[in-house]
Design a protein around this motif. Structure first.
Motif, PDB file in Angstrom:
ATOM      1  N   ALA A 147       0.824  -1.207   0.000  1.00 17.58           N
ATOM      2  CA  ALA A 147       0.000   0.000   0.000  1.00 17.58           C
ATOM      3  C   ALA A 147       0.855   1.251   0.000  1.00 17.58           C
ATOM      4  N   VAL A 148       1.921   1.260   0.792  1.00 16.13           N
ATOM      5  CA  VAL A 148       2.805   2.437   0.800  1.00 16.13           C
ATOM      6  C   VAL A 148       3.449   2.625  -0.562  1.00 16.13           C
ATOM      7  N   CYS A 164      -5.956   7.481  -3.661  1.00 21.19           N
ATOM      8  CA  CYS A 164      -5.076   7.874  -2.546  1.00 21.19           C
ATOM      9  C   CYS A 164      -5.845   7.861  -1.224  1.00 21.19           C
ATOM     10  N   ALA A 165      -7.077   8.325  -1.259  1.00 19.50           N
ATOM     11  CA  ALA A 165      -7.873   8.347  -0.032  1.00 19.50           C
ATOM     12  C   ALA A 165      -8.131   6.937   0.471  1.00 19.50           C
ATOM     13  N   ASN A 166      -8.466   6.027  -0.461  1.00 16.47           N
ATOM     14  CA  ASN A 166      -8.696   4.643  -0.050  1.00 16.47           C
ATOM     15  C   ASN A 166      -7.439   4.015   0.523  1.00 16.47           C
ATOM     16  N   LEU A 167      -6.292   4.251  -0.169  1.00 14.32           N
ATOM     17  CA  LEU A 167      -5.030   3.702   0.320  1.00 14.32           C
ATOM     18  C   LEU A 167      -4.671   4.285   1.685  1.00 14.32           C
ATOM     19  N   LEU A 168      -4.920   5.566   1.864  1.00 17.96           N
ATOM     20  CA  LEU A 168      -4.609   6.186   3.152  1.00 17.96           C
ATOM     21  C   LEU A 168      -5.449   5.586   4.274  1.00 17.96           C
ATOM     22  N   GLU A 169      -6.722   5.352   4.008  1.00 11.94           N
ATOM     23  CA  GLU A 169      -7.564   4.745   5.035  1.00 11.94           C
ATOM     24  C   GLU A 169      -7.064   3.345   5.385  1.00 11.94           C
ATOM     25  N   ALA A 170      -6.673   2.562   4.347  1.00  6.54           N
ATOM     26  CA  ALA A 170      -6.173   1.210   4.614  1.00  6.54           C
ATOM     27  C   ALA A 170      -4.851   1.263   5.367  1.00  6.54           C
ATOM     28  N   ILE A 171      -3.974   2.174   4.942  1.00  2.20           N
ATOM     29  CA  ILE A 171      -2.667   2.289   5.601  1.00  2.20           C
ATOM     30  C   ILE A 171      -2.841   2.741   7.044  1.00  2.20           C
ATOM     31  N   GLU A 182       6.542  -0.777  16.467  1.00  2.00           N
ATOM     32  CA  GLU A 182       7.205   0.388  15.883  1.00  2.00           C
ATOM     33  C   GLU A 182       8.727   0.384  16.105  1.00  2.00           C
ATOM     34  N   SER A 183       9.203  -0.420  17.018  1.00  2.00           N
ATOM     35  CA  SER A 183      10.662  -0.494  17.227  1.00  2.00           C
ATOM     36  C   SER A 183      11.365  -1.375  16.192  1.00  2.00           C
ATOM     37  N   ILE A 184      10.601  -2.079  15.373  1.00  2.00           N
ATOM     38  CA  ILE A 184      11.200  -2.953  14.342  1.00  2.00           C
ATOM     39  C   ILE A 184      11.680  -2.064  13.198  1.00  2.00           C
ATOM     40  N   PRO A 185      12.875  -2.270  12.696  1.00  2.00           N
ATOM     41  CA  PRO A 185      13.426  -1.405  11.633  1.00  2.00           C
ATOM     42  C   PRO A 185      12.548  -1.349  10.391  1.00  2.00           C
ATOM     43  N   LYS A 186      11.977  -2.475  10.001  1.00  2.00           N
ATOM     44  CA  LYS A 186      11.141  -2.479   8.802  1.00  2.00           C
ATOM     45  C   LYS A 186       9.928  -1.582   8.987  1.00  2.00           C
ATOM     46  N   VAL A 187       9.332  -1.645  10.160  1.00  2.00           N
ATOM     47  CA  VAL A 187       8.159  -0.814  10.430  1.00  2.00           C
ATOM     48  C   VAL A 187       8.553   0.649  10.492  1.00  2.00           C
ATOM     49  N   LYS A 188       9.705   0.953  11.075  1.00  2.00           N
ATOM     50  CA  LYS A 188      10.179   2.339  11.125  1.00  2.00           C
ATOM     51  C   LYS A 188      10.367   2.897   9.722  1.00  2.00           C
ATOM     52  N   THR A 189      10.914   2.084   8.866  1.00  2.00           N
ATOM     53  CA  THR A 189      11.155   2.537   7.490  1.00  2.00           C
ATOM     54  C   THR A 189       9.837   2.840   6.782  1.00  2.00           C
ATOM     55  N   LEU A 190       8.880   1.934   6.949  1.00  2.00           N
ATOM     56  CA  LEU A 190       7.590   2.162   6.300  1.00  2.00           C
ATOM     57  C   LEU A 190       6.896   3.396   6.875  1.00  2.00           C
ATOM     58  N   LYS A 192       8.323   6.082   8.083  1.00  2.00           N
ATOM     59  CA  LYS A 192       8.985   7.271   7.546  1.00  2.00           C
ATOM     60  C   LYS A 192       8.544   7.529   6.114  1.00  2.00           C
ATOM     61  N   ARG A 193       8.468   6.471   5.317  1.00  2.00           N
ATOM     62  CA  ARG A 193       8.011   6.631   3.935  1.00  2.00           C
ATOM     63  C   ARG A 193       6.572   7.154   3.895  1.00  2.00           C
ATOM     64  N   LEU A 194       5.727   6.652   4.821  1.00  2.00           N
ATOM     65  CA  LEU A 194       4.340   7.087   4.857  1.00  2.00           C
ATOM     66  C   LEU A 194       4.236   8.569   5.206  1.00  2.00           C
ATOM     67  N   ASN A 195       5.041   9.048   6.156  1.00  2.00           N
ATOM     68  CA  ASN A 195       5.004  10.464   6.528  1.00  2.00           C
ATOM     69  C   ASN A 195       5.395  11.357   5.353  1.00  2.00           C
ATOM     70  N   GLN A 196       6.372  10.913   4.601  1.00  2.00           N
ATOM     71  CA  GLN A 196       6.799  11.692   3.438  1.00  2.00           C
ATOM     72  C   GLN A 196       5.698  11.769   2.382  1.00  2.00           C
ATOM     73  N   VAL A 197       5.016  10.637   2.173  1.00  2.00           N
ATOM     74  CA  VAL A 197       3.929  10.627   1.184  1.00  2.00           C
ATOM     75  C   VAL A 197       2.779  11.500   1.661  1.00  2.00           C
ATOM     76  N   GLN A 198       2.441  11.437   2.971  1.00  2.00           N
ATOM     77  CA  GLN A 198       1.348  12.259   3.497  1.00  2.00           C
ATOM     78  C   GLN A 198       1.667  13.749   3.374  1.00  2.00           C
ATOM     79  N   ALA A 199       2.890  14.143   3.640  1.00  2.00           N
ATOM     80  CA  ALA A 199       3.277  15.547   3.489  1.00  2.00           C
ATOM     81  C   ALA A 199       3.146  15.991   2.042  1.00  2.00           C
ATOM     82  N   LYS A 200       3.530  15.101   1.135  1.00  2.00           N
ATOM     83  CA  LYS A 200       3.435  15.428  -0.283  1.00  2.00           C
ATOM     84  C   LYS A 200       1.969  15.566  -0.702  1.00  2.00           C
ATOM     85  N   LEU A 201       1.112  14.650  -0.209  1.00  2.00           N
ATOM     86  CA  LEU A 201      -0.302  14.729  -0.532  1.00  2.00           C
ATOM     87  C   LEU A 201      -0.942  15.978   0.064  1.00  2.00           C
ATOM     88  N   GLN A 202      -0.576  16.301   1.289  1.00  2.00           N
ATOM     89  CA  GLN A 202      -1.131  17.496   1.928  1.00  2.00           C
ATOM     90  C   GLN A 202      -0.804  18.742   1.131  1.00  2.00           C
TER      91      GLN A 202
END
Length: 902
Positions: A147-148, A164-171, A182-190, A192-202
């Motif tokens: 989804a990300v 994008c709205a549907n994906l955001l709701e699912a994410i 959230e302490s798992i590196p893979k989850v942290k990476t995802l 961070k990527r999600l925050n960047q996409v949300q800022a871009k969408l905003q």
């Protein structure tokens, strides 16, 4: 002998059959062997069966011994059997304990086996659970990653906002699951990527809104509207923070247009132009209706824009009202202020109804019904519009019934939010409106009072029964219009409370004017208190003035009731926080006082008229009355006053007021009448008889007062008055009856007829002073009264001399009677009272003939033919009657002479 044998046989049978007998002679508690033997063998001849009886007894003894022996032997064997039974029971119990221990051991072994089995099963369950969670987490991680990645790919494309709205709701839902990882590196990476996409969408979404909606007066195409609607879905998915940021920008953009058009300078900054602001905003809402429809309903975009508009407009109002130049203009003319306030309140109500929480159907119907009685021309023209509005409100009511509790709560909040959102800024300036209303109401009151004086305080209508002054109706109609205008169009807050204070002042002034109109005593009072000496307490009330007093009385009662309803209407209309400050009890008390003072003036005025009769009663020579007869002159005067006033008062007063008037009039007049009776001195015997007749006549007049005033009720509506008159006037009549008694019976009659509260030395002395007694008789009577009151015996009671022993008045009276009787006899040559009469042979016969003819006209013919002998017989009878009267007088003189000599 046979009876003895029978008794022996009975005893023998009982001894032979012990199992069948019910009672045994030897088992009785009161068994007596000697008595028993004497009963069986009463004499020597009965001893023949003695041997047989002894044998029976011995046989009985042997049987009893055998039974005892068998019982003892059986008891000895039972001990052995009992010991054996106890031993057997112990053995069985030991065997049972052994079996229980064996079962317990087997149960413990089974429990250990089950625990071992369950331990293996739990291990398998834990393994399955962890494996399932691991598989679910891996699947969701894969879904989150995909989804990300998909969101990163479509984030740069503006036509993919819905995706994008549907994906955001699912994410968002998946990220909520991975908060614990959230302490798992893979989850942290995802993350961070999600925050960047949300800022871009905003940034992309807000830029689209600024580009497409940032330009004024640009109509969006349907494609752009759909694009922005999809962008709203993205904003919703990004969270409340982004939504608030977008709403702030949208409100700022719309309000910047508003402030540019309606700046604080020029014509737009004046109060009389504020209505254009409201028209512009309502037009803006209607014009941009398609644009506002793209936003979700939960955002309540039009309502937020309206709240922002109200906030800015309120600030503009405060700035304008604080300007000294504007204040000077308002002091000269408050028309623009009132126009703006009315428009503001109307706008607030429309917005509250538009966004939920408008006035209910019942309230609208009640307002319309309340104003039906006082419709103006403008309101009459608006009735069609109100009817249509009522239809719309009915549709809204039906829609509200289908709403949820949350939606109803939101509508209530909307109503609370919009009411007063702008109009609160006018409260300080509305003091000018209150002052203008005060001047208008005061002038109206002065006009009403001036018209009342011109109309001589008489109602315009001529309907029978209680009537109210027209000034009261006009005044309350004016107050009602002012209240309705203020509560519906101006303010329900402090301004309405200040206007209520004006109403209170106005009503207090009107009550004072009514009170000032009342006639007063010489000292300026409307109520008097005993003692009633002189004429200072008089209040002269002519016939026309009585009607005016009745009108004022009804007006005061009407005002008191109306003030109570007015207070309830104000409490219902004003803001609940100020309802406790509304108190018109002082005004109710003021009108109640006016009604009470009117009643006092009517009562005092009626008693003023009656006082002439009482004064005339004290001037009568009661000791010189020779023959009691018809009612005295003062009674006729009292009757005339009461019976003349009764029809007027009965027609003008209500049942309650008339009953109150009767009670107060009687409680003032009867004690005064009694006091004037006590003022009479030296009343003769015939005077007391005449006084008794007069008192009874006054009592009847007082009772007839109610019957004449209300012919249909006959006193049923005033039972207290009738009871009081009968009781108190009965006491006066009894007191007069006491005066009629002889001196030697005066004390007994006084104690018998006078009421308990009047049986005291003071009242007795007053009675003695009224009766024509000597000082010695008065002192003897007072001594006798004290003796009887103190409970003394009759033997030691003081002796009261009869009236003839010391009274020369009887002798004078007899002499006067003799003189008058002699004057009435027609001696030859003299007429009545010494006047020379006609000849003997002519006048007496003709006079007698005339009397007979007048008494019986049918005897006129017989009288003409009467002989001289019949005339002579008639004259003889007349002379005989005259000398009989003289004889009675002489006997009276002889009796008096005997009394004096003894």
């Amino acid at each position: 002998m046979d009876s003895v044998h029978a008794l022996q046989e009975q005893v023998e049978i009982k001894f032979q059959l012990p199992s069948e007998r019910k009672t045994d002679v030897f088992d009785k508690e009161d068994f007596d062997a000697i008595k028993f033997i004497n009963q069986i063998y009463p004499d020597e001849s009965s001893l023949g069966d003695l041997d047989r009886f002894i044998g029976v007894l011995k046989k009985q003894i042997r049987t009893v011994d055998k039974e005892i022996f068998s019982a003892v032997r059986a008891q000895g064997g039972a001990h052995t059997r009992a010991r054996d039974d106890v031993a057997s029971a112990h053995a069985q119990i030991s065997e049972l304990f052994m079996k229980i221990r064996d079962i317990q051991r087997k149960a413990e072994e089974s429990e250990m086996m089950v625990q071992e089995i369950c331990r293996d099963i739990k291990k398998l369950d834990y393994a399955k659970k962890h494996l399932t969670n691991a598989i679910t987490a891996l699947r969701r991680l894969a879904m989150l990653t995909a989804a990300v990645t998909d969101l990163e790919q479509v984030a740069g494309r503006r036509d993919q906002y819905k995706k994008c709205a549907n994906l955001l709701e699912a994410i968002t839902q998946l990220m909520d699951y991975f908060q614990q990882y959230e302490s798992i590196p893979k989850v942290k990476t995802l993350s961070k990527r999600l925050n960047q996409v949300q800022a871009k969408l905003q940034e992309s979404v807000i830029d689209d809104f600024k580009i497409l909606m940032g330009q004024a007066d640009v109509k969006l195409t349907p494609d752009n509207l759909d694009r922005l609607a999809a962008a709203c879905l993205v904003v919703d998915a990004l969270g409340p923070r982004v939504r608030d940021q977008l709403m702030d920008w949208l409100c700022d953009r719309e309000m910047s247009i508003y402030t540019n058009i309606f700046s604080m300078s020029g014509e737009a900054g004046k109060l009389d132009r504020f209505e254009r602001r409201y028209m512009w905003f309502k037009g803006r809402l209607e014009e941009k209706k398609e644009q506002w429809a793209i936003f979700p309903m939960a955002w309540r975009v039009p309502q937020m824009l309206c709240l922002t508009f109200c906030k800015i407009t309120k600030a503009h109002v405060k700035r304008i009202l604080n300007d000294e130049e504007a204040q000077a203009e308002l002091r000269g003319d408050i028309g623009p202020l009132i126009k703006t306030v009315v428009a503001t309140n109307k706008f607030e109500k429309e917005m509250a109804a538009l966004f939920g929480g408008g006035a209910s159907m019942a309230e609208e119907e009640e307002d319309e019904q309340a104003d039906t009685d006082s419709l103006t021309a403008r309101e009459a023209r608006m009735r069609l519009e109100k009817f249509r509005k009522r239809e719309r409100l009915e549709a809204q009511r039906k829609a509200m019934e289908k709403m949820t509790d949350r939606e109803r709560q939101a509508q209530q909040e909307a109503k609370t939010t919009f009411e007063g959102s702008i109009s609160e800024a006018f409260e300080e300036a509305l003091r000018l409106y209150v002052a203008e209303e005060e001047r208008d109401l005061t002038a109206h009151l002065e006009t009403c009072l001036r018209e009342e004086y011109e109309a001589r305080w008489s109602p315009q209508d001529e309907e029978p029964g209680p009537r109210v002054l027209s000034s009261a109706n006009k005044l309350f109609l004016k107050i009602r219009g002012s209240l309705s205008r203020c509560s519906r169009m101006i303010s329900k807050g402090p301004t309405l409370l200040a206007l209520t204070e004006i109403f209170q002042t106005l009503l207090t002034t009107y009550a004072a004017a009514l009170l000032h109109r009342l006639p007063k005593t010489a000292t300026g009072q409307t109520a008097v208190q005993p003692p009633y000496n002189g004429q200072d307490w008089y209040i002269r009330v002519p016939e026309d003035e009585e009607k005016v007093l009745c009108h004022i009385l009804h007006t005061a009662e009407f005002c008191r009731e109306t003030v109570e309803g007015l207070s309830a209407a104000i409490v219902k209309s004003i803001n609940p926080a100020l309802a406790e400050k509304v108190d018109m009890s002082d005004q109710e008390s003021a009108f109640l006082n006016v009604a009470s003072q009117c009643m006092n003036v009517l009562v005092v005025g009626l008693n003023t008229k009656l006082d002439a009769g009482l004064q005339e009663m004290t001037r009568v020579r009661w000791d010189s009355i020779e023959q009691p007869g018809d009612d005295s002159t003062f009674v006729n005067n009292i009757r005339k006053v009461l019976l003349d006033s009764a029809p007027r008062l009965g027609a003008e007063l209500s049942e309650t007021s008339f009953s109150f008037l009767c009670d107060k009039m009687a409680r003032m007049f009867v004690p005064r009448f009694q006091e004037h009776v006590y003022r009479l001195k030296k009343i003769s015997d015939k005077g007391t008889l005449q006084l008794s007749i007069d008192c009874d006549a006054v009592k009847r007049v007082l009772l007839d007062f109610v019957k004449v005033a209300r012919p249909t009720n006959s006193g049923e509506e005033v039972p207290n008055y009738v009871h009081y008159v009968e009781r108190e006037m009965g006491a006066v009549i009894n007191m007069v009856k006491v005066l009629q008694s002889k001196p030697e019976n005066l004390v007994d009659t006084f104690m018998l007829l006078m009421p308990a509260q009047s049986q005291n030395m003071h009242e007795f002395v007053r009675v003695c002073e009224m009766k024509n007694l000597t000082k010695k008789q008065q002192s003897d009577l007072m001594a006798l009264y004290q003796h009887k009151v103190s409970g003394g015996d009759a033997a030691s009671a003081p002796i009261v001399a009869p009236a003839a022993a010391t009274n020369l008045g009887a002798f004078k009276l007899n002499m006067n009677n003799l003189t008058q009787l002699a004057a009435t006899i027609n001696f030859p040559g003299r007429g009545p009272k010494g006047v020379p009469g006609p000849a003997v042979n002519e006048s007496p016969s003709r006079a007698l003939l005339a009397k007979v003819t007048a008494a019986d006209p049918r005897a006129a013919g017989h009288a003409r033919n009467a002989s001289g002998s019949s005339i002579t017989d008639a004259m003889k009878e007349k002379t005989k009657e005259g000398f009989a009267k003289i004889g009675n007088v002489v006997k009276g003189l002889q009796s008096w002479h005997a009394d004096v000599t003894n």
